[in-house]
Design a protein around this motif. Structure first.
Motif, short mmCIF file in Angstrom:
data_model
loop_
_atom_site.label_atom_id
_atom_site.label_comp_id
_atom_site.label_asym_id
_atom_site.label_seq_id
_atom_site.Cartn_x
_atom_site.Cartn_y
_atom_site.Cartn_z
N GLN A 1 -7.46 15.86 4.35
CA GLN A 1 -6.12 15.16 4.75
C GLN A 1 -6.30 13.77 5.16
OE1 GLN A 1 -4.22 17.69 7.31
NE2 GLN A 1 -4.04 19.55 5.76
N ALA A 2 -7.46 13.51 5.90
CA ALA A 2 -7.83 12.49 6.63
C ALA A 2 -8.13 11.33 5.51
CB ALA A 2 -9.02 12.42 7.68
N SER A 3 -8.78 11.77 4.46
CA SER A 3 -9.07 10.51 3.44
C SER A 3 -7.81 10.19 2.53
CB SER A 3 -10.38 11.16 2.43
OG SER A 3 -9.91 12.24 2.02
N ARG A 4 -6.85 11.25 2.48
CA ARG A 4 -5.89 11.26 1.50
C ARG A 4 -4.91 10.20 2.13
NH1 ARG A 4 -1.89 15.92 -0.91
NH2 ARG A 4 -0.41 14.30 -1.96
N LYS A 5 -4.60 9.78 3.28
CA LYS A 5 -3.94 8.89 3.61
C LYS A 5 -4.12 7.16 3.30
CE LYS A 5 -1.51 7.08 7.62
NZ LYS A 5 -1.03 7.01 9.04
N PRO A 6 -5.45 7.07 3.59
CA PRO A 6 -5.78 5.62 3.14
C PRO A 6 -6.11 5.63 1.77
CG PRO A 6 -7.76 7.12 4.28
CD PRO A 6 -6.46 7.76 4.44
N SER A 7 -6.37 6.62 1.02
CA SER A 7 -6.42 6.63 -0.39
C SER A 7 -5.07 6.28 -0.89
CB SER A 7 -7.11 8.11 -0.87
OG SER A 7 -6.91 7.92 -2.23
N ARG A 8 -3.92 6.95 -0.53
CA ARG A 8 -2.70 6.70 -0.90
C ARG A 8 -2.21 5.39 -0.62
NH1 ARG A 8 2.23 6.35 1.20
NH2 ARG A 8 4.07 7.11 -0.13
N GLU A 9 -2.63 4.69 0.50
CA GLU A 9 -2.44 3.46 0.97
C GLU A 9 -3.00 2.53 -0.09
OE1 GLU A 9 -3.55 3.01 4.70
OE2 GLU A 9 -1.68 4.21 5.59
N LEU A 10 -4.23 2.67 -0.50
CA LEU A 10 -4.74 1.85 -1.23
C LEU A 10 -4.14 1.82 -2.62
CD1 LEU A 10 -8.59 2.31 -0.32
CD2 LEU A 10 -7.34 0.26 -0.10
N PHE A 11 -3.82 2.98 -3.06
CA PHE A 11 -3.32 3.16 -4.49
C PHE A 11 -1.98 2.59 -4.59
CE2 PHE A 11 -0.77 5.46 -7.74
CZ PHE A 11 -1.89 5.24 -8.98
N VAL A 12 -1.01 2.69 -3.66
CA VAL A 12 0.12 2.13 -3.50
C VAL A 12 -0.08 0.43 -3.54
CG1 VAL A 12 1.98 1.38 -2.15
CG2 VAL A 12 1.33 3.61 -2.23
N GLN A 13 -1.18 0.05 -2.82
CA GLN A 13 -1.29 -1.59 -2.79
C GLN A 13 -1.94 -2.05 -4.25
OE1 GLN A 13 -3.51 -2.77 0.59
NE2 GLN A 13 -3.22 -4.87 0.30
N LYS A 14 -2.50 -1.29 -4.64
CA LYS A 14 -3.42 -1.46 -6.18
C LYS A 14 -2.59 -1.46 -7.06
CE LYS A 14 -7.66 -1.12 -8.59
NZ LYS A 14 -7.96 -2.34 -8.49
N PHE A 15 -1.63 -0.28 -7.27
CA PHE A 15 -0.85 0.02 -8.75
C PHE A 15 0.59 -0.23 -8.81
CE2 PHE A 15 -4.70 2.61 -9.02
CZ PHE A 15 -5.29 1.93 -10.24
N SER A 16 1.20 -0.46 -7.26
CA SER A 16 2.61 -0.45 -7.26
C SER A 16 3.08 -1.97 -7.73
CB SER A 16 3.02 -0.20 -5.82
OG SER A 16 2.57 -1.27 -4.96
N CYS A 17 4.21 -2.29 -8.27
CA CYS A 17 4.67 -3.43 -8.90
C CYS A 17 4.61 -4.52 -7.82
CB CYS A 17 6.09 -3.38 -9.26
SG CYS A 17 6.32 -2.15 -10.58
N LYS A 18 4.10 -5.60 -8.19
CA LYS A 18 3.90 -6.82 -7.10
C LYS A 18 4.88 -7.66 -7.02
CE LYS A 18 -0.32 -5.35 -6.27
NZ LYS A 18 -0.39 -4.22 -7.30
N SER A 19 5.94 -7.32 -7.83
CA SER A 19 7.10 -8.30 -8.05
C SER A 19 8.40 -7.61 -8.54
CB SER A 19 6.94 -9.72 -8.69
OG SER A 19 6.66 -9.25 -10.20
N PRO A 20 9.58 -8.04 -8.16
CA PRO A 20 10.77 -7.05 -8.48
C PRO A 20 10.51 -6.97 -9.96
CG PRO A 20 11.39 -8.82 -6.85
CD PRO A 20 10.02 -9.31 -7.43
N VAL A 21 11.09 -6.01 -10.38
CA VAL A 21 11.12 -5.55 -12.03
C VAL A 21 12.32 -6.00 -12.55
CG1 VAL A 21 11.09 -3.62 -13.74
CG2 VAL A 21 9.66 -3.55 -11.44
N TYR A 22 13.63 -5.67 -11.87
CA TYR A 22 14.78 -6.18 -12.23
C TYR A 22 15.47 -7.50 -11.76
CZ TYR A 22 15.04 -1.09 -13.28
OH TYR A 22 14.87 0.31 -13.89
N HIS A 23 15.47 -8.48 -12.51
CA HIS A 23 15.82 -9.67 -12.08
C HIS A 23 17.48 -9.81 -12.02
CE1 HIS A 23 11.65 -11.33 -13.62
NE2 HIS A 23 11.78 -10.63 -12.45
N ASN A 24 18.18 -8.89 -12.79
CA ASN A 24 19.56 -9.00 -12.76
C ASN A 24 20.22 -10.14 -13.38
OD1 ASN A 24 19.98 -6.36 -11.95
ND2 ASN A 24 19.61 -6.85 -10.01
N CYS A 25 19.26 -10.63 -14.22
CA CYS A 25 20.14 -11.85 -15.12
C CYS A 25 21.12 -11.53 -16.06
CB CYS A 25 19.07 -12.69 -15.61
SG CYS A 25 17.74 -13.17 -14.64
#
Length: 916
Positions: A486-510
């Motif tokens: 459980q201790a290693s899961r939290k930082p692992s999840r945070e790193l995954f979020v930072q590495k793989f989540s979208c870095k900019s808005p997906v919907y520009h609503n033009c």
């Protein structure tokens, strides 16, 4: 005026000059800091073009504290014996040799080759590798860059043969230099270096290149008792050439290289073969002059001493605490300068903190220690406690001026200090804890969830390893070792979020309007630009952007009785509303959707939604579970499951169906390769019960017989096509001779596919579909274990995200006369063309998806595909319970569409393009 007056005047002028320069640089620094403040938090955000190493896709030695992993060849370098050299047997054979198998050519023309070939393309490198494998000897030299890198990297490699000189751009070709590995490790080819001690280690560090059969001209100089052993001395003595060794310290990252640097690099290797021949001749003469009972063969001894260098293994230097060695060295020198004054001890704590900060920041930003902060500046800061952050920069400038570095190319203070000066000031606080706390706080602030510094291939491992170690250590103190996972899961999840989540808005609503002013859809900026640059539309609003088409679209959104495409969409998780991070999720799994007819799948964003990591995990787990239900319903197994070894059993055509075992027996390629990889890497370290459990998994594949190490290696290749197998072997540094089971595996897959055709209700399935379905390498990372290391809950996300990256998940898709931009077409091609698809990774399912779609189309037609999609949408809704779906999203949404005149999917347009 007397002489004493003149001396006073000179002194006053000098003091005034120093004061003026100090004030000038301090003012310039303050202006620079004022300009930067509020714009970027780290200098690398604005200075990224200088970090050429950030273009490397693979780095063998990153800036973390984890040990360097050497190349593993066969059984010579097991995980539990990391001190073994991969080519130790070959090198020891050369050390024990009683004679040489070749001689250098004594050709005067060797030193007169003035031309060179600049190698910057991979094809050129392959041709050079083939040429070198046919040579008996070649000369090598390297040029390093270490000023803007923590560990340094090879910026140029020079190779000279009997006929030509080659300058290799190892920056541009960094990820392909391993092509030269066979030539360097071939014991039949002699590699000539001068002073190879560092070059041998650098080649291991950067490219996993190991030198076997080396002749070092510096070792020959030692045996011949030369007055000097430098290459400059040898060039002048044997070739009459003088070189400027100061060029060795120049910035070898420059492209193109100045002419004088090119000439210097060429000379370094060009004359080595001729010099080596001259030195060997002198060694032979010395052998003849020595008495028979002398007992020393000088030629053989030179080769033995040279090859002893080859046995060295690269390792990363690391202290028990960051900066510990540097702090000790500085304090000793500082105390000596103070005459051993005990009062100097009060600065000890500050020096340790500054050295720890300097090392961590150098690792994070991949900079050298001297680029970050000089020793003299550390001493000055320790002696004079700054009262304000601006005092730090003034102190550094004064210290560097006193050490005569103000005229160097190094900016004072460095941009790193300039952008992190407040962090340095915080180090002087008495409330701050020990080095461990400083280390963790620096990393968290720099690379954490809201870190100020960019993540890179160099610092990702540093933050991952240290964060997991610190969390595990803290939890084990308070809650015992049972909660380490459980201790290693939290930082692992945070790193995954930072590495793989979208870095900019997906919907520009033009917005896109028809020529009569009615709204057609919302979309992203790229689609607007596509229309505008082709003069198919005009701008009608600037903010938010909106365009009006200049042609009549084929249809309107209301024709589909669905308002989904004319609704703006929020950049949040549709499940829980999370706004801080999200990634795309494909509701219809790619293994099915990629085989849909074009008009049912192209450029539709209805079934691509945004999910946070937690909701993504839930949705993916539900999808994998439902895939098994689909497999049972259609009697089409997810995996072709081989449970026998073809070398031990002759399978007739009548009994070939025994090769396939449905779902609950046998072993999937993912399960098999994961078990084999774990046993190969950690089999000797893991608990016996876990090892037995994994062995049982692999044994099921081989029909229950006992396993050898060779069987484990072969299990890694199951499910791969011939191309993927060769790529994996090349990436792993393994030759095809270590895997003689290729034909067996191909035969297993061929028969497995044939059996699948006979056992499934789908006729005419492509028997070659399994090839290319599985791959160990995902575009999101180097290997499967890198992705899996982010936590078991994330491996599915990584796989799905890989597919989603290919998707055209913009929030608006024209429901009628749609035109897709070039990048969308490329992404779609990656996802929807089976032969080019590399995203069906370990979680892909071979021919399963294609056979299911073909069966539905045959039995129910396109209406069956529509119902099939509705089933998947229902699975998603029941698993995630989304509360923030866009307006108009509907489980019964129709996926059909017609292509307009300008659409790249229009059949007539495509036929015309082919004819043209």
């Amino acid at each position: 005026m007397g002489s004493r007056g003149k001396e006073k005047l000179k002194l006053l002028i000098a003091v005034a000059s120093v004061a003026f320069l100090t004030a000038f640089f301090a003012a310039r620094l303050r202006r620079r800091r004022k300009q930067r403040r509020g714009s970027v938090s780290c200098y690398l955000h604005a200075d990224q073009e200088l970090k050429l190493q950030y273009t490397f896709r693979r780095v063998l030695a990153d800036n973390s504290y984890s040990p360097f992993k050497h190349l593993r060849v066969g059984d010579s370098c097991d995980e539990h014996n990391s001190t073994s050299h991969p080519f130790e047997a070959e090198i020891m054979g050369l050390l024990d040799a009683s004679r040489l198998d070749f001689e250098f050519l004594s050709d005067e023309e060797l030193k007169r080759i003035d031309s060179f070939v600049w190698v910057e393309e991979e094809q050129q490198l392959k041709e050079l590798a083939d040429l070198l494998c046919k040579e008996k000897s070649f000369a090598v030299d390297t040029e390093q860059h270490s000023f803007r890198s923590f560990l340094g990297f090879t910026a140029l490699m020079q190779i000279s043969t009997q006929k030509e000189n080659y300058l290799i751009d190892t920056i541009r070709l960094h990820d392909a230099i391993e092509i030269l590995r066979p030539a360097f490790s071939d014991p039949r080819i002699c590699k000539v270096f001068h002073g190879a001690d560092n070059d041998v280690l650098w080649l291991q560090r950067d490219f996993h290149i190991y030198v076997v059969n080396l002749f070092d001209t510096a070792k020959a100089c030692d045996l011949l008792s030369k007055p000097q052993r430098s290459l400059a001395y040898l060039l002048e003595s044997y070739c009459g050439i003088t070189t400027n060794k100061m060029l060795q310290r120049e910035d070898w990252r420059q492209r193109p290289l100045p002419a004088e640097m090119v000439q210097y690099a060429q000379i370094d290797a060009q004359y080595l073969l001729y010099i080596a021949n001259c030195l060997v001749s002198e060694l032979k003469e010395k052998d003849q002059e020595s008495s028979p009972d002398h007992g020393l063969n000088f030629v053989l001894e030179a080769f033995r001493r040279s090859n002893m260098i080859c046995l060295q293994l690269y390792s990363k230097d690391s202290d028990a605490l960051p900066g510990e060695a540097a702090a000790s060295s500085i304090m000793v020198r500082h105390m000596n300068c103070q005459g051993g004054d005990p009062n100097a001890l009060k600065a000890q704590d500050v020096i340790q903190r500054l050295c720890a900060w300097r090392e961590v920041m150098a690792r994070v930003h991949d900079e050298s220690l001297r680029y970050v902060l000089g020793d003299q500046a550390i001493v000055a800061l320790a002696e004079k406690t700054p009262l304000h952050s601006s005092d730090i920069c003034d102190t550094i400038i004064q210290a560097e001026m006193n050490s005569d570095l103000i005229n160097s190319s190094l900016p004072v203070p460095s941009p790193l200090v300039d952008s992190h000066v407040d962090d340095i000031f915080h180090l002087f606080s008495e409330k701050i804890g020990g080095i461990d706390e400083i280390f963790s706080s620096i990393l968290e602030k720099s690379l954490g969830q809201n870190g100020t510094c960019p993540l890179s291939i160099f610092n990702y491992g540093l933050f991952r390893d240290s964060t997991m170690r610190l969390h595990s250590k803290a939890l084990s103190r308070h809650s015992g070792a049972t909660n380490l996972r459980q201790a290693s899961r939290k930082p692992s999840r945070e790193l995954f979020v930072q590495k793989f989540s979208c870095k900019s808005p997906v919907y520009h609503n033009c917005r896109i309007f028809a020529n009569d002013g009615r709204l057609l859809c919302y979309c992203d900026r790229r689609k607007l630009e596509w229309y505008l640059c082709r003069n198919l539309a005009k701008i009608v609003e600037e903010d938010p952007p909106a365009i009006m088409l200049l042609f009549e679209p084929k249809g309107r959104p209301e024709d589909e009785d669905n308002e989904f495409y004319i609704q703006s969409k929020k950049n949040i998780c549709v499940g829980c509303g999370e706004e801080n991070h999200y990634l795309r999720y494909r509701i219809i799994p790619s293994c099915y959707r990629m085989h849909f007819p074009e008009h049912l799948k192209s450029h539709r964003s209805h079934d691509i939604v945004l999910l946070c990591v937690d909701c993504h995990e839930i949705a993916h787990a539900a999808a994998e579970k439902y895939k098994r239900k689909v497999a049972e319903e259609f009697r089409i197994p997810l995996f072709v499951r081989n449970i026998v070894d073809l070398r031990e059993m002759q399978v007739s055509s009548d009994s070939s169906q025994s090769l396939i075992n449905f779902e609950k027996t046998g072993v999937s390629p993912l399960e098999l390769r994961t078990a084999a990889m774990a046993l190969i890497r950690h089999g000797q370290k893991m608990p016996s019960n876990r090892r037995d459990e994994l062995m049982e998994v692999v044994k099921r594949f081989y029909g229950g017989r006992d396993l050898s190490d060779d069987d484990l290696q072969k299990a890694l290749l199951v499910g791969m096509s011939s191309y993927e197998r060769k790529r994996f072997q090349k990436k792993s540094g393994l030759s095809s001779k270590n895997f003689k089971c290729d034909s067996d595996l191909d035969e297993v897959q061929r028969q497995g596919n044939a059996s699948t055709e006979r056992s499934s209700p789908v006729n005419g399935a492509d028997a070659c579909e399994l090839d290319g379905s599985f791959t160990m390498v995902d575009k999101c990372g180097d290997s499967d274990d890198k992705i899996l290391s982010a936590g078991s809950q994330n491996k599915g996300i990584a796989d799905s995200r890989g597919s989603n990256q290919c998707s055209n998940a913009d929030n608006g898709c024209l429901s009628s006369n749609e035109v897709v931009n070039t990048s969308d077409v490329e992404r779609k091609g990656d996802c929807d063309t089976p032969k080019n698809n590399s995203k069906i990774s370990l979680l892909g399912h071979g021919p399963h998806g294609k056979q299911v779609v073909e069966h539905i189309l045959k039995e129910q037609g396109e209406d069956g595909i529509s119902l099939f999609c509705q089933r998947w949408r229902q699975v998603f809704v029941e698993a995630v319970h989304p509360r923030f779906l866009p307006a108009g999203w509907d489980v019964k949404h129709s996926g059909r569409r017609d292509f307009g005149e300008y659409s790249v999917y229009n059949t007539s347009r495509r036929t015309y393009a082919v004819a043209s």
